[in-house]
Design a protein around this motif. Structure first.
Motif, PDB file in Angstrom:
ATOM      1  N   HIS A 283      37.392  37.518  42.400  1.00 45.66           N
ATOM      2  CA  HIS A 283      37.762  38.812  41.822  1.00 45.66           C
ATOM      3  C   HIS A 283      38.434  38.617  40.457  1.00 45.66           C
ATOM      4  N   LEU A 284      39.361  37.662  40.385  1.00 42.49           N
ATOM      5  CA  LEU A 284      40.019  37.369  39.108  1.00 42.49           C
ATOM      6  C   LEU A 284      39.010  36.892  38.077  1.00 42.49           C
ATOM      7  N   LEU A 285      38.136  35.975  38.491  1.00 39.71           N
ATOM      8  CA  LEU A 285      37.101  35.478  37.587  1.00 39.71           C
ATOM      9  C   LEU A 285      36.219  36.615  37.094  1.00 39.71           C
ATOM     10  N   GLY A 286      35.989  37.601  37.956  1.00 38.38           N
ATOM     11  CA  GLY A 286      35.128  38.711  37.587  1.00 38.38           C
ATOM     12  C   GLY A 286      35.691  39.578  36.494  1.00 38.38           C
ATOM     13  N   MET A 287      36.996  39.498  36.259  1.00 42.53           N
ATOM     14  CA  MET A 287      37.636  40.327  35.235  1.00 42.53           C
ATOM     15  C   MET A 287      37.623  39.677  33.852  1.00 42.53           C
ATOM     16  N   LEU A 288      37.267  38.398  33.780  1.00 43.36           N
ATOM     17  CA  LEU A 288      37.502  37.621  32.563  1.00 43.36           C
ATOM     18  C   LEU A 288      36.200  37.233  31.881  1.00 43.36           C
ATOM     19  N   ASP A 289      36.283  36.363  30.895  1.00 42.24           N
ATOM     20  CA  ASP A 289      35.142  36.019  30.056  1.00 42.24           C
ATOM     21  C   ASP A 289      34.156  35.143  30.819  1.00 42.24           C
ATOM     22  N   PRO A 290      32.936  35.590  31.040  1.00 46.05           N
ATOM     23  CA  PRO A 290      31.987  34.782  31.810  1.00 46.05           C
ATOM     24  C   PRO A 290      31.662  33.450  31.150  1.00 46.05           C
ATOM     25  N   ASP A 291      31.839  33.358  29.841  1.00 41.42           N
ATOM     26  CA  ASP A 291      31.459  32.136  29.130  1.00 41.42           C
ATOM     27  C   ASP A 291      32.540  31.060  29.125  1.00 41.42           C
ATOM     28  N   GLY A 292      33.711  31.361  29.664  1.00 41.84           N
ATOM     29  CA  GLY A 292      34.714  30.307  29.686  1.00 41.84           C
ATOM     30  C   GLY A 292      36.108  30.820  29.998  1.00 41.84           C
ATOM     31  N   ILE A 293      36.618  30.463  31.186  1.00 45.04           N
ATOM     32  CA  ILE A 293      37.954  30.858  31.608  1.00 45.04           C
ATOM     33  C   ILE A 293      38.766  29.587  31.776  1.00 45.04           C
ATOM     34  N   PRO A 294      39.794  29.370  30.959  1.00 49.89           N
ATOM     35  CA  PRO A 294      40.569  28.121  31.070  1.00 49.89           C
ATOM     36  C   PRO A 294      41.142  27.942  32.475  1.00 49.89           C
ATOM     37  N   GLU A 295      41.028  26.740  32.994  1.00 50.15           N
ATOM     38  CA  GLU A 295      41.524  26.460  34.336  1.00 50.15           C
ATOM     39  C   GLU A 295      43.000  26.802  34.503  1.00 50.15           C
ATOM     40  N   VAL A 363      30.942  41.713  42.123  1.00 49.81           N
ATOM     41  CA  VAL A 363      32.155  41.608  42.944  1.00 49.81           C
ATOM     42  C   VAL A 363      33.221  42.610  42.506  1.00 49.81           C
ATOM     43  N   THR A 364      33.341  42.875  41.201  1.00 49.81           N
ATOM     44  CA  THR A 364      34.393  43.797  40.762  1.00 49.81           C
ATOM     45  C   THR A 364      34.047  45.248  41.071  1.00 49.81           C
ATOM     46  N   GLU A 365      32.762  45.582  41.083  1.00 48.25           N
ATOM     47  CA  GLU A 365      32.381  46.964  41.366  1.00 48.25           C
ATOM     48  C   GLU A 365      32.659  47.347  42.818  1.00 48.25           C
ATOM     49  N   ARG A 366      32.802  46.367  43.677  1.00 43.91           N
ATOM     50  CA  ARG A 366      33.067  46.664  45.088  1.00 43.91           C
ATOM     51  C   ARG A 366      34.551  46.821  45.377  1.00 43.91           C
ATOM     52  N   LEU A 367      35.398  46.537  44.410  1.00 41.71           N
ATOM     53  CA  LEU A 367      36.827  46.739  44.596  1.00 41.71           C
ATOM     54  C   LEU A 367      37.153  48.225  44.493  1.00 41.71           C
ATOM     55  N   SER A 368      38.099  48.676  45.293  1.00 44.92           N
ATOM     56  CA  SER A 368      38.579  50.048  45.135  1.00 44.92           C
ATOM     57  C   SER A 368      39.306  50.175  43.801  1.00 44.92           C
ATOM     58  N   ALA A 369      39.531  51.399  43.373  1.00 48.01           N
ATOM     59  CA  ALA A 369      40.213  51.615  42.100  1.00 48.01           C
ATOM     60  C   ALA A 369      41.593  50.971  42.117  1.00 48.01           C
ATOM     61  N   GLU A 370      42.308  51.108  43.233  1.00 45.68           N
ATOM     62  CA  GLU A 370      43.647  50.540  43.327  1.00 45.68           C
ATOM     63  C   GLU A 370      43.594  49.018  43.328  1.00 45.68           C
ATOM     64  N   ALA A 371      42.664  48.452  44.090  1.00 46.97           N
ATOM     65  CA  ALA A 371      42.548  46.996  44.148  1.00 46.97           C
ATOM     66  C   ALA A 371      42.085  46.430  42.807  1.00 46.97           C
ATOM     67  N   GLY A 372      41.166  47.129  42.136  1.00 46.77           N
ATOM     68  CA  GLY A 372      40.701  46.670  40.841  1.00 46.77           C
ATOM     69  C   GLY A 372      41.799  46.679  39.804  1.00 46.77           C
ATOM     70  N   ALA A 406      37.442  40.452  27.127  1.00 45.89           N
ATOM     71  CA  ALA A 406      36.603  40.708  28.299  1.00 45.89           C
ATOM     72  C   ALA A 406      37.339  41.550  29.332  1.00 45.89           C
ATOM     73  N   LEU A 407      38.615  41.275  29.525  1.00 48.72           N
ATOM     74  CA  LEU A 407      39.408  42.039  30.490  1.00 48.72           C
ATOM     75  C   LEU A 407      39.519  43.499  30.074  1.00 48.72           C
ATOM     76  N   ARG A 408      39.697  43.739  28.786  1.00 43.88           N
ATOM     77  CA  ARG A 408      39.769  45.126  28.304  1.00 43.88           C
ATOM     78  C   ARG A 408      38.460  45.865  28.573  1.00 43.88           C
ATOM     79  N   LYS A 409      37.353  45.176  28.369  1.00 36.86           N
ATOM     80  CA  LYS A 409      36.068  45.823  28.613  1.00 36.86           C
ATOM     81  C   LYS A 409      35.864  46.139  30.086  1.00 36.86           C
ATOM     82  N   CYS A 410      36.368  45.247  30.920  1.00 40.45           N
ATOM     83  CA  CYS A 410      36.132  45.391  32.354  1.00 40.45           C
ATOM     84  C   CYS A 410      37.047  46.432  32.987  1.00 40.45           C
TER      85      CYS A 410
END
Length: 818
Positions: A283-295, A363-372, A406-410
């Motif tokens: 879920h966290l990964l789904g909110m961020l930049d698909p091309d590279g999320i620092p570990e 995965v992010t579209e299946r989260l409820s508004a509150e959970a997202g 990416a997070l702002r867009k999501c």
């Protein structure tokens, strides 16, 4: 003996051959290498189609006699399939699966032709979509020269590779394959659209074969070309299920929609120890930049707190604790990688996770508004937690900025509840901190509008965003506008947040700074002195804010005409900052830089150059070679080398700095252009006026492209170009250039502007050097210039003295007589 068992999937429409992957399948086994190959990749990349084509080719060309295809989604499915093959091929009964399995395995071991009633044969067994190694326990085909086995799986478990098996990783289509697929699939319907839209659509769908194949029938059914479909896909108010076919309308006998393609993988990853952490991590990964999320973002305390609190079912990491262990978070990331949901490995100096954008969306579209919203705020907290206070690691800073975008867009709305998240401000200061003032200004303008729309114009976050906007407006060159904006903003900040609030102090700091930059050095010094007293009262002598203001006090005292006092103040500050902040703190390093610079301004150019030479290795070590502070120190080091008499050394240092600035900022960035200007100056000063003139001739078009024609930096280059043309003997050309320059400066600048006075002086000087009738014109120009400067510049100002001396020389008089 010849036969085909199981149903080999039909070849998909517009199948892409993918020759490099096929070559891996066809490669003969090497010494010690198994005949069994493991084909691995996430759901939807085309593993099954690739292997099916290979199997058909072998069987149709007579290279295998018996082809067995097993949908191996569970152990029972494999047992049932082998029982069926034993019955059909060997006449075994179906009532004893174990006996049938042993019979089939014994047959597989027989060489071709061996055995009278049931002779052996060349065989190929394909085990498609194996979930885990346990599904094949005691069921692996035997390793024999006449037999081959192919396993397709999403699972990267290393146990699959025991016994010398080779893994073949299948990824997305290449750009060419994706474009060819869309063009062919839509071409027969005469609706692919422009070539650029086809390529863009391929990227929008991440070049995932499954997504491309499902998008085409959706487009055809609704009469959408690529551009229209892209617009619909980009509309995040629609889910993936809204823009792709439902389960009843899938092409190529597919069983899963794109949105459901990874459910099995997610479930399997979530079942691995530590149980229940893989899904929330995804879920966290789904909110961020698909091309590279620092570990470090994914292992940060905010991320681990989210994992512990939102694991389902609760993991051992969550029992009795508010935060998961870092090892548990790392294991959860490894589990996602094992089941081909993420890629994870070294990149740009650190380990980075990458995830397909459609997996993210699913995965992010299946989260409820509150959970997202909670997930988005946790992701923002994680980004902010690992963001360093100074931009030392440029690649990390760039990755954090792209992840924030990416997070702002999501999930942008979540970042404004209850207030604007601090990471939104951090991304803007990061842009400015690496020298991208224009982008920082644009960011804060956009942020201010977003805050105003969501929280109102009286919300503190709106005022803070306006303050940052004003600061970077000044950095872009609009100093007057920055001062006006900050003057209007300060009373609002005092009413809303209070006079002693840190953000109010920040506005006062910016206002004092830009007043100084606007020419009021005395006013800036006084304002910083007043601010320092308030910092000391509210925050104490040791606070970093107090030490920062002390630095500015010293700097503006120097600018106001007290350089010797400033050197003393900087030396005292350096001692305090080293003790309180450490030798490697940015304030300490900046103070060393300022102390060296003002030593030079007091006449000790050689000492300034030496101190900066000692500072540079520390800046490179602490801040990196490409950091703006390091580049600024290189610039000043070159200057004081030149002022100390080493013009060639200054030119060499600036030539290196130009290369660095071009790499970090770009060829047309103002800082790069100004450095090229200074390089030309020291080339000429070192004795090569022709090189200086040629460098400025090359620079001027770039200046015009990057800056307004009336920008002072452009006018300065034109003035220096005329100077070096004159020094090379082209006096008439220089006079012409200076005449045009004076006309343009009269139009663009006030009549009493010092730069205009300098240009008029230089034209008069060059006119006098040409001799003849132009001498009289030069005298008239100088008389008028002295008249115009009277009352504007002090009589002992260097330009006024130079003009009187030049005029006296032309008239044959002493300067005193003149």
């Amino acid at each position: 003996m010849r036969g085909e068992f199981g149903v080999v999937p039909a070849r998909a429409d517009h199948y892409q051959v993918r020759p490099e992957l096929m070559a891996w399948l066809q490669r003969p086994a090497g010494t010690g290498e198994s005949q069994q190959r493991v084909v691995c990749g996430t759901g939807g990349v085309g593993k099954t189609q690739l292997v099916a084509q290979y199997a058909r080719d072998l069987y149709d060309h007579g290279q295998v006699d018996v082809l067995v295809w097993v949908n191996a989604t569970s152990r029972s499915a494999v047992v049932d399939a082998f029982t069926s093959v034993a019955a059909g091929l060997l006449g075994a009964g179906r009532d004893d699966p174990r006996a049938a399995g042993r019979l089939f395995r014994d047959w597989q071991k027989r060489p071709p032709g061996a055995g009278r009633s049931r002779p052996g044969a060349r065989w190929l067994v394909v085990l498609d979509d194996v979930p885990h190694v346990g599904a094949l326990k005691d069921l692996w085909p035997p390793e024999v020269p006449h037999g081959r086995a192919l396993i397709t799986t999403r699972n990267r478990d290393a146990v699959f590779l025991s016994g010398g098996r080779t893994r073949i990783d299948v990824g997305r289509f290449t750009v060419e394959e994706a474009v060819e697929y869309i063009t062919a699939a839509l071409g027969r319907h005469a609706m692919p659209g422009a070539a650029r839209d086809v390529a863009a659509l391929a990227e929008d769908l991440g070049r995932l074969p499954l997504a491309l194949s499902q998008a085409v029938p959706y487009m055809v059914n609704r009469g959408l070309n690529c551009a229209a479909y892209r617009a619909r896909l980009a509309n995040r108010s629609r889910s993936l299920e809204d823009v792709l076919p439902t389960g009843t309308g899938l092409p190529d006998n597919q069983a899963l929609t794109v949105a459901a393609a990874w459910d099995l993988s997610i479930d399997l990853a979530d079942q691995q120890p530590p149980r229940g952490l893989a899904r929330p991590l995804l879920h966290l990964l789904g909110m961020l930049d698909p091309d590279g999320i620092p570990e470090p973002v994914l292992l940060s305390p905010p991320a681990r707190r989210y994992l512990s609190g939102h694991a389902t079912p609760p993991s051992r990491a969550g029992h009795g604790r508010d935060i998961a262990d870092a090892e548990d978070a790392a294991d959860a990331l490894a589990n996602l990688r094992q089941f081909s949901l993420v890629e994870h490995g070294p990149r740009s100096g650190g380990r980075t996770a990458r995830v397909h954008q459609l997996i993210q969306r699913a995965v992010t579209e299946r989260l409820s508004a509150e959970a997202g919203a909670l997930c988005a705020r946790s992701a923002a907290d994680a980004l902010l937690d690992v963001w360093p206070s100074g931009e030392r690691d440029m690649s990390l800073a760039a990755a954090l900025r792209s992840n924030t975008v990416a997070l702002r867009k999501c999930a942008e709305d979540a970042l404004y509840s209850p207030d604007a998240h601090a990471v939104l401000f951090r991304v803007g200061t990061s842009l400015g901190g690496v020298g991208r003032a224009g982008e920082a200004s644009d960011h804060f303008q956009s942020l201010a509008r977003s805050v105003e729309r969501r929280l109102g114009a009286e919300h503190p976050d709106y005022l803070i965003a306006r303050g940052y906007l004003a600061y970077w407006q000044g950095e872009e060159g609009d100093v007057t506008g920055a001062v006006a904006e900050l003057e209007a903003l300060l009373p609002r900040m005092e009413r809303t947040l209070g006079a002693d609030h840190p953000e109010t102090f920040g506005i006062r700091h910016s206002l004092a700074y830009w007043r100084g930059q606007a020419g009021d050095a005395v006013g800036a010094a006084d304002a910083f002195a007043e601010l320092l007293r308030d910092h000391q009262r509210v925050q104490g002598d040791d606070h970093i804010g107090t030490l920062t203001v002390r630095h500015e006090c010293a700097r503006w005292r120097a600018e106001a005409g007290e350089p010797e006092r400033a050197v003393s103040d900087f030396a005292e500050l350096l001692s305090d900052a080293t003790v309180k902040l450490g030798a490697d703190h940015r304030i300490t390093l900046a103070t060393r830089h300022s102390l060296a610079r003002w030593r030079g301004e007091t006449g000790d150019a050689r000492g300034a150059a030496a101190e900066l030479a000692e500072l540079l290795p520390d800046l490179v070590r602490v801040m990196t070679a490409g950091h703006p502070d390091t580049l600024s120190a290189r610039n000043d080091h070159a200057r004081w080398l030149g002022e100390a008499g080493d013009a060639s050394g200054a030119a060499a240092a600036l030539a290196e700095l130009v290369t660095r600035r071009e790499k970090v900022l770009g060829e047309l960035h103002p800082h790069t252009l100004v450095t090229r200007h200074r390089l030309a100056h020291w080339l000429g000063t070192a004795g090569d006026p022709q090189a200086a003139a040629e460098a400025l001739e090359a620079l001027l078009p770039d200046m015009h492209e990057a800056l307004h024609e009336d920008d002072r930096r452009v006018l300065a280059v034109r003035q220096d170009l005329a100077y070096w043309h004159a020094e090379t003997g082209n006096l008439s050309q220089a006079v012409g250039e200076l005449s045009e320059l004076v006309d343009d400066m009269r139009r663009a600048l006030p009549a009493d502007d010092p730069d205009l006075f300098t240009a008029r002086y230089n034209r008069a000087r060059r006119l006098g050097q040409t001799g003849g009738t132009t001498m009289a014109l030069a005298v008239v120009e100088l008389v008028q210039l002295l008249t115009d400067m009277d009352g504007v510049l002090p009589p002992d100002a260097p330009l006024a003295r130079a003009a009187r001396t030049l005029l006296a020389g032309m008239r044959g008089l002493s300067p005193e007589a003149e």
